[in-house]
Design an enzyme around this catalytic site. Structure first.
Site, PDB file in Angstrom:
ATOM      1  N   SER A   1       0.857  -1.197   0.000  1.00  0.00           N
ATOM      2  CA  SER A   1       0.000   0.000   0.000  1.00  0.00           C
ATOM      3  C   SER A   1       0.882   1.232   0.000  1.00  0.00           C
ATOM      4  O   SER A   1       2.022   1.199   0.502  1.00  0.00           O
ATOM      5  CB  SER A   1      -0.905   0.017   1.239  1.00  0.00           C
ATOM      6  OG  SER A   1      -1.509   1.290   1.416  1.00  0.00           O
TER       7      SER A   1
ATOM      8  N   TYR B   1      -1.376  -0.216  10.604  1.00  0.00           N
ATOM      9  CA  TYR B   1      -1.590  -0.632   9.207  1.00  0.00           C
ATOM     10  C   TYR B   1      -0.413  -0.188   8.342  1.00  0.00           C
ATOM     11  O   TYR B   1       0.136  -0.986   7.572  1.00  0.00           O
ATOM     12  CB  TYR B   1      -2.885  -0.040   8.668  1.00  0.00           C
ATOM     13  CG  TYR B   1      -3.121  -0.345   7.202  1.00  0.00           C
ATOM     14  CD1 TYR B   1      -3.520  -1.620   6.797  1.00  0.00           C
ATOM     15  CD2 TYR B   1      -2.928   0.635   6.233  1.00  0.00           C
ATOM     16  CE1 TYR B   1      -3.729  -1.902   5.453  1.00  0.00           C
ATOM     17  CE2 TYR B   1      -3.138   0.360   4.889  1.00  0.00           C
ATOM     18  CZ  TYR B   1      -3.537  -0.912   4.503  1.00  0.00           C
ATOM     19  OH  TYR B   1      -3.734  -1.192   3.161  1.00  0.00           O
TER      20      TYR B   1
END
Length: 253
Positions: free
Chosen positions: A148, A161
């Protein structure tokens, strides 16, 4: 046809019940790959497999939990029994559970670490002999990890995250030093906003709304558009490794 050399390959895709994983599996199968669909939701996997088969593709739904060693080992046995060794692994399973660190949501921290980091390690390790063997036989072999942009861009409340995705990005680079000399390609893909179920996992209404507003402001790629990036990457000549790709909606900066 840009992906014609995908025909005959055996792919394993985690997170294949929805979102990016589903889109990657459908596209690979549509271009002739045998695809093992790994995820936890049996009913959803069956639906994806049926969609692939209806279009003439080959799909094997395998209920598996990437956070569990025994479950991954059983999935490997199932794939080998039906399709033989894999030559393409796409690690697309992931969870995004944002909260401020001060909330001390240790349960969510552990879930993200187990899925986003340890899950990639489990699945890659489990199929590593297959990949090395395929490359030694002169066939194309690939590992694709879906990371990501959160690996290097800072978003408040997404510390854990982001840390897990930074780990995946770093892991991908280090894996390339191990597998590249044995002709196994490793690609790290860092998407920006993509239409997926990740936002639906957020149980904080305010945080979910903030993500939705950011996404609406810049737009989001479809899962199919990101799958196109993955399919392009793994269909290059085997001597070409696109090792790190950042894919963003045009308006996301």
């Amino acid at each position: 046809m840009p992906y014609e050399n995908l025909s005959g390959r055996t792919a394993v895709v985690t997170g294949a019940a929805s979102g990016i994983g589903e889109a990657v599996a459908v596209l690979l199968a549509g271009h002739g790959a045998r695809v093992a669909l790994l995820a936890r939701r049996a009913e959803r996997l069956a639906d994806v497999a049926e969609k692939i088969r209806a279009d003439g593709g080959r799909a094997l739904p395998v209920v598996a939990d990437v956070t569990d060693d025994a479950s991954v080992a059983a999935a490997v046995e199932r794939v080998h029994a039906e399709y033989g060794p894999a030559d393409l692994v796409v690690n697309a399973a992931g969870v995004m559970l944002p909260h401020p660190i001060a909330d001390r949501r240790a349960d969510e921290w552990q879930r993200m670490l187990d899925t986003n980091v340890a899950g990639v390690l489990r699945v890659t390790g489990a199929f590593s002999a297959d990949l090395v063997g395929a490359a030694a036989d002169g066939r194309t072999a690939d590992i694709v990890n879906i990371s990501s942009v959160g690996a290097h861009l800072v978003f408040p409340n997404y510390a854990v995250y982001g840390a897990t995705k930074a780990a995946v990005t770093q892991l991908s680079q280090v894996l390339r030093t191990e597998f590249g000399p044995r002709d196994v390609r490793v690609t790290n893909v860092e998407p920006g906003f993509v239409e997926s179920e990740l936002v639906e996992q957020i149980d904080d209404t305010r945080l979910a709304r903030e993500v939705g507003e950011m996404r609406d402001a810049v737009g989001a790629m479809s899962a199919e558009e990101l799958a196109d990036v993955v399919a392009y990457t793994v269909s290059r000549p085997r001597r070409v490794n696109l090792r790190h790709i950042v894919a963003l909606p045009t308006r996301q900066v």
